[in-house]
Design a protein around this motif. Structure first.
Motif, mmCIF file in Angstrom:
data_model
loop_
_atom_site.group_PDB
_atom_site.id
_atom_site.type_symbol
_atom_site.label_atom_id
_atom_site.label_comp_id
_atom_site.label_asym_id
_atom_site.label_seq_id
_atom_site.Cartn_x
_atom_site.Cartn_y
_atom_site.Cartn_z
ATOM 1 N N GLU A 1 0.816 -1.210 0.000
ATOM 2 C CA GLU A 1 0.000 0.000 0.000
ATOM 3 C C GLU A 1 0.852 1.264 0.000
ATOM 4 O O GLU A 1 0.491 2.274 -0.611
ATOM 5 N N HIS A 2 1.987 1.218 0.703
ATOM 6 C CA HIS A 2 2.860 2.381 0.764
ATOM 7 C C HIS A 2 3.368 2.749 -0.628
ATOM 8 O O HIS A 2 3.368 3.930 -1.014
ATOM 9 N N GLN A 3 3.797 1.758 -1.406
ATOM 10 C CA GLN A 3 4.243 2.022 -2.768
ATOM 11 C C GLN A 3 3.105 2.524 -3.641
ATOM 12 O O GLN A 3 3.294 3.407 -4.490
ATOM 13 N N LYS A 4 1.893 1.974 -3.461
ATOM 14 C CA LYS A 4 0.749 2.433 -4.242
ATOM 15 C C LYS A 4 0.496 3.918 -3.992
ATOM 16 O O LYS A 4 0.219 4.675 -4.927
ATOM 17 N N VAL A 5 0.602 4.347 -2.738
ATOM 18 C CA VAL A 5 0.414 5.759 -2.413
ATOM 19 C C VAL A 5 1.493 6.607 -3.080
ATOM 20 O O VAL A 5 1.208 7.719 -3.574
ATOM 21 N N GLN A 6 2.721 6.112 -3.137
ATOM 22 C CA GLN A 6 3.794 6.846 -3.805
ATOM 23 C C GLN A 6 3.472 7.070 -5.278
ATOM 24 O O GLN A 6 3.683 8.160 -5.821
ATOM 25 N N VAL A 7 2.970 6.024 -5.916
ATOM 26 C CA VAL A 7 2.605 6.127 -7.333
ATOM 27 C C VAL A 7 1.476 7.136 -7.516
ATOM 28 O O VAL A 7 1.521 8.002 -8.402
ATOM 29 N N LEU A 8 0.446 7.027 -6.686
ATOM 30 C CA LEU A 8 -0.676 7.947 -6.781
ATOM 31 C C LEU A 8 -0.235 9.384 -6.502
ATOM 32 O O LEU A 8 -0.679 10.324 -7.172
ATOM 33 N N LYS A 9 0.642 9.557 -5.538
ATOM 34 C CA LYS A 9 1.121 10.900 -5.206
ATOM 35 C C LYS A 9 1.868 11.513 -6.383
ATOM 36 O O LYS A 9 1.699 12.710 -6.676
ATOM 37 N N ALA A 10 2.673 10.704 -7.075
ATOM 38 C CA ALA A 10 3.394 11.216 -8.242
ATOM 39 C C ALA A 10 2.423 11.684 -9.315
ATOM 40 O O ALA A 10 2.620 12.734 -9.944
ATOM 41 N N LEU A 11 1.363 10.933 -9.530
ATOM 42 C CA LEU A 11 0.356 11.300 -10.528
ATOM 43 C C LEU A 11 -0.412 12.541 -10.081
ATOM 44 O O LEU A 11 -0.595 13.496 -10.843
ATOM 45 N N PHE A 12 -0.865 12.538 -8.829
ATOM 46 C CA PHE A 12 -1.654 13.665 -8.321
ATOM 47 C C PHE A 12 -0.851 14.969 -8.342
ATOM 48 O O PHE A 12 -1.381 16.020 -8.692
ATOM 49 N N ASP A 13 0.417 14.895 -7.955
ATOM 50 C CA ASP A 13 1.249 16.099 -7.892
ATOM 51 C C ASP A 13 1.424 16.746 -9.255
ATOM 52 O O ASP A 13 1.603 17.974 -9.347
ATOM 53 N N SER A 14 1.382 15.955 -10.314
ATOM 54 C CA SER A 14 1.601 16.494 -11.657
ATOM 55 C C SER A 14 0.291 16.814 -12.380
ATOM 56 O O SER A 14 0.312 17.303 -13.510
ATOM 57 N N HIS A 15 -0.843 16.540 -11.726
ATOM 58 C CA HIS A 15 -2.153 16.723 -12.361
ATOM 59 C C HIS A 15 -2.706 18.109 -12.055
ATOM 60 O O HIS A 15 -2.581 18.609 -10.941
ATOM 61 N N HIS A 16 -3.364 18.727 -13.048
ATOM 62 C CA HIS A 16 -3.839 20.099 -12.893
ATOM 63 C C HIS A 16 -5.123 20.211 -12.079
ATOM 64 O O HIS A 16 -5.516 21.313 -11.685
ATOM 65 N N LEU A 17 -5.790 19.064 -11.782
ATOM 66 C CA LEU A 17 -7.062 19.121 -11.053
ATOM 67 C C LEU A 17 -7.100 18.274 -9.786
ATOM 68 O O LEU A 17 -7.831 18.598 -8.858
ATOM 69 N N LEU A 18 -6.356 17.189 -9.751
ATOM 70 C CA LEU A 18 -6.529 16.218 -8.672
ATOM 71 C C LEU A 18 -6.124 16.735 -7.293
ATOM 72 O O LEU A 18 -6.528 16.159 -6.282
ATOM 73 N N MET A 19 -5.340 17.811 -7.248
ATOM 74 C CA MET A 19 -4.974 18.377 -5.949
ATOM 75 C C MET A 19 -5.938 19.472 -5.496
ATOM 76 O O MET A 19 -5.793 20.015 -4.405
ATOM 77 N N VAL A 20 -6.948 19.774 -6.334
ATOM 78 C CA VAL A 20 -7.978 20.737 -5.938
ATOM 79 C C VAL A 20 -8.879 20.088 -4.893
ATOM 80 O O VAL A 20 -9.276 18.930 -5.040
ATOM 81 N N GLY A 21 -9.231 20.817 -3.848
ATOM 82 C CA GLY A 21 -9.888 20.183 -2.709
ATOM 83 C C GLY A 21 -11.317 20.585 -2.423
ATOM 84 O O GLY A 21 -11.780 20.407 -1.298
ATOM 85 N N PHE A 22 -12.043 21.134 -3.412
ATOM 86 C CA PHE A 22 -13.369 21.661 -3.100
ATOM 87 C C PHE A 22 -14.479 21.017 -3.922
ATOM 88 O O PHE A 22 -15.430 21.680 -4.336
ATOM 89 N N TRP A 23 -14.383 19.721 -4.151
ATOM 90 C CA TRP A 23 -15.421 19.012 -4.896
ATOM 91 C C TRP A 23 -16.671 18.858 -4.040
ATOM 92 O O TRP A 23 -16.596 18.727 -2.820
ATOM 93 N N LYS A 24 -17.828 18.856 -4.699
ATOM 94 C CA LYS A 24 -19.086 18.615 -3.998
ATOM 95 C C LYS A 24 -19.086 17.233 -3.356
ATOM 96 O O LYS A 24 -19.471 17.064 -2.202
ATOM 97 N N GLU A 25 -18.665 16.236 -4.130
ATOM 98 C CA GLU A 25 -18.561 14.849 -3.651
ATOM 99 C C GLU A 25 -17.303 14.219 -4.233
ATOM 100 O O GLU A 25 -16.910 14.529 -5.366
ATOM 101 N N VAL A 26 -16.692 13.323 -3.474
ATOM 102 C CA VAL A 26 -15.586 12.506 -3.978
ATOM 103 C C VAL A 26 -15.936 11.043 -3.735
ATOM 104 O O VAL A 26 -16.298 10.668 -2.617
ATOM 105 N N ILE A 27 -15.869 10.233 -4.786
ATOM 106 C CA ILE A 27 -16.118 8.799 -4.649
ATOM 107 C C ILE A 27 -14.814 8.063 -4.933
ATOM 108 O O ILE A 27 -14.218 8.215 -6.004
ATOM 109 N N LEU A 28 -14.363 7.281 -3.964
ATOM 110 C CA LEU A 28 -13.175 6.460 -4.110
ATOM 111 C C LEU A 28 -13.614 5.015 -4.259
ATOM 112 O O LEU A 28 -14.155 4.421 -3.322
ATOM 113 N N CYS A 29 -13.397 4.455 -5.436
ATOM 114 C CA CYS A 29 -13.870 3.098 -5.740
ATOM 115 C C CYS A 29 -12.688 2.149 -5.864
ATOM 116 O O CYS A 29 -11.780 2.368 -6.669
ATOM 117 N N PHE A 30 -12.702 1.079 -5.063
ATOM 118 C CA PHE A 30 -11.631 0.085 -5.094
ATOM 119 C C PHE A 30 -12.006 -1.088 -5.999
ATOM 120 O O PHE A 30 -13.178 -1.463 -6.098
#
Length: 295
Positions: free
Chosen positions: A65-94
């Motif tokens: 899981e720790h490595q998965k978070v590292q991968v996601l963090k790399a993607l999120f940090d470079s994304h123009h929207l994913l670090m924005v924090g004011f969505w009406k709803e967020v759904i996290l689907c596994f």
């Protein structure tokens, strides 16, 4: 894994509707669907039920899981929207392989893990989640990656976050996609290395299961078993197919030969799509959009 030296994700598809506006984020729903090696992102305007963005990424294989978070963090940090924090709803689907659908009348918070253990092996260190599936009277119980959820919560501290599972979202997608037949009909979803199958009758769910696929012949074997069990005719029955398969591909033609009734499924009519989404086949990302019906 050194994320500073290695590109740990790869964009596969990106579609953005012209109606997307950064100023309207507070009325948008953000959907994140996470698998072992993939991530789908979708943004839907809650007021208009319009799909505004769809993105698909392949992710590097991770050991924990720790490595998965590292991968996601790399993607999120470079994304123009994913670090924005004011969505009406967020759904996290596994998209974890350990899950079950239990009748609502048999469920309680205290026995969630016990019910799941009746269907699969669950280790003490595995996190177990649950939620009611909106399209029917069932509860989806599943394992999830606790560190991934913690990471997502750390970003969207101002948004309501719902945690779901792919299986329940496929049930949503099927049951919110009329017309329904007055006979047993089979809905299939081909994911990366998995086949998901639902049997319904007149809009009621009779069966749902998932099969790990290691070679193509296994698709035919599992579909045959389901057709025989629920008396679905291969030539005249109702068999719909969604997922990661092209209509003109050799794999589809092979399935069509074995199951002449097989047809490509369509998108739900409850969501609106602009012309930019014409480049995406209607049978793709059926599960991702199913998340919207669990708001």
């Amino acid at each position: 894994m050194d994320i500073t030296k290695e590109k740990v994700y790869k964009p596969i598809r990106k579609v953005k509707d012209d109606k997307f506006s950064i100023d309207k984020i507070e009325q948008y729903c953000l959907i994140l669907e996470i698998g072992d090696r993939d991530l789908q992102v979708s943004i839907i305007d809650i007021k208009s039920n319009r799909v505004l963005i769809l993105e698909d990424y392949s992710l590097n294989k991770t050991a924990d899981e720790h490595q998965k978070v590292q991968v996601l963090k790399a993607l999120f940090d470079s994304h123009h929207l994913l670090m924005v924090g004011f969505w009406k709803e967020v759904i996290l689907c596994f998209k974890t392989p350990k899950y079950c659908l239990a009748p609502l009348s048999y469920f309680s918070k205290d026995n969630a893990r016990a019910i799941l253990k009746m269907n699969c092996e669950v280790h003490k260190d595995e996190s177990v989640g649950y939620y009611k599936v909106n399209s029917n009277n069932s509860v989806n119980i599943f394992t999830y990656q606790k560190e991934v959820l913690k990471f997502v919560r750390s970003i969207y501290v101002n948004s309501k976050i719902k945690v779901t599972h792919q299986s329940g979202m496929l049930v949503n997608a099927v049951l919110y996609n009329p017309p329904f037949a007055n006979e047993n009909e089979l809905s299939l979803y081909i994911d990366r290395f998995y086949l998901h199958a639902a049997v319904t009758n007149n809009g009621k769910l009779l069966y749902f299961n998932s099969f790990k696929i290691q070679k193509f012949e296994e698709y035919t074997r599992y579909i045959n078993l389901i057709c025989n069990e629920f008396k679905i005719l291969k030539k005249e029955g109702v068999i719909n197919l969604w997922g990661y398969i092209k209509k003109d591909s050799s794999h589809f033609n092979a399935l069509k030969k074995d199951f002449p009734a097989l047809t490509m499924g369509s998108r739900t009519k409850k969501l609106n799509f602009g012309f930019k989404f014409d480049e995406i086949a209607e049978h793709q990302y059926f599960d991702v959009f199913g998340n919207y019906f669990n708001l």
